[in-house]
Write a protein that holds these residues in place. Structure first.
Motif, mmCIF file in Angstrom:
data_model
loop_
_atom_site.group_PDB
_atom_site.id
_atom_site.type_symbol
_atom_site.label_atom_id
_atom_site.label_comp_id
_atom_site.label_asym_id
_atom_site.label_seq_id
_atom_site.Cartn_x
_atom_site.Cartn_y
_atom_site.Cartn_z
ATOM 1 N N MET A 1 46.325 71.500 39.042
ATOM 2 C CA MET A 1 46.718 72.317 40.159
ATOM 3 C C MET A 1 48.059 72.961 39.830
ATOM 4 S SD MET A 1 45.052 71.374 43.297
ATOM 5 C CE MET A 1 43.389 70.833 43.225
ATOM 6 N N SER A 2 48.322 74.054 40.480
ATOM 7 C CA SER A 2 49.576 74.746 40.212
ATOM 8 C C SER A 2 50.705 74.126 41.024
ATOM 9 C CB SER A 2 49.427 76.237 40.550
ATOM 10 O OG SER A 2 49.321 76.391 41.949
ATOM 11 N N ARG A 12 53.220 64.662 43.897
ATOM 12 C CA ARG A 12 52.555 64.863 42.619
ATOM 13 C C ARG A 12 51.600 63.720 42.323
ATOM 14 N NH1 ARG A 12 55.535 62.594 37.694
ATOM 15 N NH2 ARG A 12 56.860 61.011 38.625
ATOM 16 N N PHE A 13 51.848 62.539 42.883
ATOM 17 C CA PHE A 13 50.974 61.392 42.641
ATOM 18 C C PHE A 13 49.604 61.575 43.291
ATOM 19 C CE2 PHE A 13 55.323 59.676 42.462
ATOM 20 C CZ PHE A 13 55.323 59.283 41.136
ATOM 21 N N PHE A 18 43.685 63.650 39.797
ATOM 22 C CA PHE A 18 42.595 64.620 39.804
ATOM 23 C C PHE A 18 42.727 65.593 38.640
ATOM 24 C CE2 PHE A 18 42.864 63.342 44.304
ATOM 25 C CZ PHE A 18 41.584 62.815 44.425
ATOM 26 N N GLU A 19 43.951 65.991 38.338
ATOM 27 C CA GLU A 19 44.167 66.888 37.208
ATOM 28 C C GLU A 19 43.765 66.202 35.913
ATOM 29 O OE1 GLU A 19 48.210 68.137 37.380
ATOM 30 O OE2 GLU A 19 47.893 69.391 39.144
ATOM 31 N N ALA A 20 44.088 64.932 35.778
ATOM 32 C CA ALA A 20 43.711 64.193 34.570
ATOM 33 C C ALA A 20 42.195 64.084 34.474
ATOM 34 C CB ALA A 20 44.347 62.812 34.573
ATOM 35 N N ALA A 21 41.538 63.834 35.596
ATOM 36 C CA ALA A 21 40.082 63.740 35.600
ATOM 37 C C ALA A 21 39.453 65.071 35.205
ATOM 38 C CB ALA A 21 39.576 63.291 36.963
ATOM 39 N N ARG A 23 40.849 67.368 33.309
ATOM 40 C CA ARG A 23 41.099 67.560 31.878
ATOM 41 C C ARG A 23 40.131 66.723 31.058
ATOM 42 N NH1 ARG A 23 46.694 67.429 33.390
ATOM 43 N NH2 ARG A 23 46.778 65.254 32.753
ATOM 44 N N ILE A 24 39.863 65.498 31.488
ATOM 45 C CA ILE A 24 38.937 64.636 30.761
ATOM 46 C C ILE A 24 37.531 65.229 30.794
ATOM 47 C CG2 ILE A 24 37.785 62.380 30.822
ATOM 48 C CD1 ILE A 24 40.508 61.218 31.726
ATOM 49 N N GLU A 25 37.102 65.706 31.962
ATOM 50 C CA GLU A 25 35.777 66.327 32.059
ATOM 51 C C GLU A 25 35.674 67.563 31.175
ATOM 52 O OE1 GLU A 25 34.819 67.098 36.115
ATOM 53 O OE2 GLU A 25 35.047 64.994 36.702
ATOM 54 N N ALA A 26 36.722 68.374 31.165
ATOM 55 C CA ALA A 26 36.716 69.569 30.317
ATOM 56 C C ALA A 26 36.656 69.174 28.848
ATOM 57 C CB ALA A 26 37.959 70.411 30.593
#
Length: 81
Positions: A1-2, A12-13, A18-21, A23-26
């Motif tokens: 997210m931006s 940020r927590f 969700f951002e890590a998830a 990135r992992i999916e990508a």
């Protein structure tokens, strides 16, 4: 997210897992695509090797046929002469 979305609400927590998830999916999708491309390339190489093997066997049989023909021809000349 931006950063603007982070500032709009929550800490940020809240967004980082969700951002890590994502990135992992990508990364998993990219890895799957690379494996599929690698399998396609390996299948193409395997089919080229099979065609090459057939051509080599054809050449071997051609040489053997030529040698046998020359041998039979030499035997016929010896018997007639």
């Amino acid at each position: 997210m931006s950063g603007a979305q982070r500032r709009a609400g929550g800490s940020r927590f809240l967004y980082e897992p969700f951002e890590a998830a994502l990135r992992i999916e990508a990364h998993e999708r990219i890895t799957d695509e690379r494996w599929q491309a690698l399998e396609r390339r390996l299948n193409a190489i395997e089919s080229m090797l099979e065609r090459l093997e057939r051509r080599l066997w054809l050449a071997v049989f051609g040489v053997v046929g030529f040698v046998l023909t020359q041998g039979v021809y030499a035997l016929l000349r010896m018997g007639a002469g």
